[in-house]
Design an enzyme around this catalytic site. Structure first.
Site, mmCIF file in Angstrom:
data_model
loop_
_atom_site.group_PDB
_atom_site.id
_atom_site.type_symbol
_atom_site.label_atom_id
_atom_site.label_comp_id
_atom_site.label_asym_id
_atom_site.label_seq_id
_atom_site.Cartn_x
_atom_site.Cartn_y
_atom_site.Cartn_z
ATOM 1 N N ASP A 1 17.374 31.346 -11.225
ATOM 2 C CA ASP A 1 17.668 30.746 -11.891
ATOM 3 C C ASP A 1 19.374 30.139 -11.895
ATOM 4 O OD1 ASP A 1 19.033 32.539 -12.823
ATOM 5 O OD2 ASP A 1 17.761 33.213 -14.588
ATOM 6 N N ARG B 1 20.882 33.078 -8.448
ATOM 7 C CA ARG B 1 22.092 34.271 -9.288
ATOM 8 C C ARG B 1 22.567 34.733 -8.760
ATOM 9 N NH1 ARG B 1 21.103 36.703 -13.906
ATOM 10 N NH2 ARG B 1 19.254 35.818 -13.969
ATOM 11 N N CYS C 1 25.269 36.032 -18.859
ATOM 12 C CA CYS C 1 24.525 37.488 -18.790
ATOM 13 C C CYS C 1 25.129 38.862 -18.650
ATOM 14 C CB CYS C 1 23.264 37.191 -17.244
ATOM 15 S SG CYS C 1 24.281 37.633 -15.733
ATOM 16 N N CYS D 1 23.357 38.561 -9.825
ATOM 17 C CA CYS D 1 23.796 38.759 -10.876
ATOM 18 C C CYS D 1 24.755 40.573 -10.050
ATOM 19 C CB CYS D 1 22.626 39.667 -11.314
ATOM 20 S SG CYS D 1 22.934 39.567 -13.135
ATOM 21 N N HIS E 1 21.392 41.926 -8.045
ATOM 22 C CA HIS E 1 20.012 41.485 -8.088
ATOM 23 C C HIS E 1 20.191 40.567 -7.378
ATOM 24 C CE1 HIS E 1 18.766 45.591 -9.770
ATOM 25 N NE2 HIS E 1 17.822 45.316 -8.960
ATOM 26 N N HIS F 1 24.222 49.552 -3.374
ATOM 27 C CA HIS F 1 23.967 48.699 -4.202
ATOM 28 C C HIS F 1 24.671 47.961 -4.490
ATOM 29 C CE1 HIS F 1 20.938 47.341 -7.383
ATOM 30 N NE2 HIS F 1 21.806 47.865 -8.001
#
Ligand SMILES: [Zn+2]
Length: 144
Positions: A111, A119, A67, A121, A107, A104
Site C-alpha cells: 500500500d 511500503r 504508521c 515498514c 515487513h 529482522h
C-alpha cells in the site's frame, strides 16, 4: 547466502547489540508505533543495518506513512534486503530481513506510494542513520 554473510551466535549478538536492537533484529520483535527514533526523522542520509552495517535504505525513498515506523518505498539496493513469508499472528505478511546478517527489519506491504507501490515498514531499532556528507547548498551566497 551472500559471500560476505555474517554469522554470529546468539551470545555474540547479545554482546554487540543493545537490548532493543537484539530483541528486534534477532528475536523478530517489533517496537511500539511512534516510539522509535526514526519514524519522524527527515534528515538526508542513509540507513544502515544496526546488526552488520550493510546499507539498507536511503532517505530519498523515505516517506511519511503515518504508521509510526520508518517507511520506505524501496531498499537502497535491490539485494540489500531478503523477503520471507510470515504467517504469525494470524496474518499473511512478508517479512524483511537484512540480506547480510539475517537480522529482522520489519515487513513490506503493497500500500505504498507510486511508482513501487510498496511500503517497507521498518523498526527504528534495526537501523542506524548516517547523514549525507555534503556541504550545505549555498543559497544566495554573499561572494560574487
Ligand atoms: Zn545486517
Amino acid at each position: 547466502m551472500s559471500t560476505n554473510a555474517i554469522t554470529k551466535n546468539d551470545a555474540e549478538w547479545k554482546a554487540t547489540l543493545s537490548a532493543e536492537q537484539y530483541r528486534v533484529l534477532r528475536k523478530k520483535g517489533t517496537e511500539p508505533a511512534f516510539s522509535g527514533k526514526y519514524w519522524d526523522h527527515k534528515a538526508a542520509g542513509v540507513y544502515r543495518c544496526a546488526g552488520c552495517g550493510q546499507l539498507l535504505f536511503d532517505s530519498g525513498e523515505k516517506f511519511d506513512s503515518g504508521c509510526g515506523w520508518p517507511s520506505f518505498s524501496a531498499p537502497a539496493e535491490k539485494n540489500a534486503v531478503a523477503e520471507q513469508a510470515d504467517v504469525t499472528h494470524g496474518m499473511h505478511r512478508t517479512e524483511i530481513l537484512c540480506s547480510r546478517c539475517g537480522g529482522h527489519l520489519g515487513h513490506v506491504f503493497d500500500d505504498g506510494p507510486r511508482p513501487t507501490g510498496l511500503r517497507y515498514c521498518i523498526n527504528s531499532a534495526a537501523l542506524t542513520f548516517a547523514p549525507t556528507n555534503k556541504p550545505p547548498i549555498s543559497s544566495g551566497s554573499k561572494s560574487d
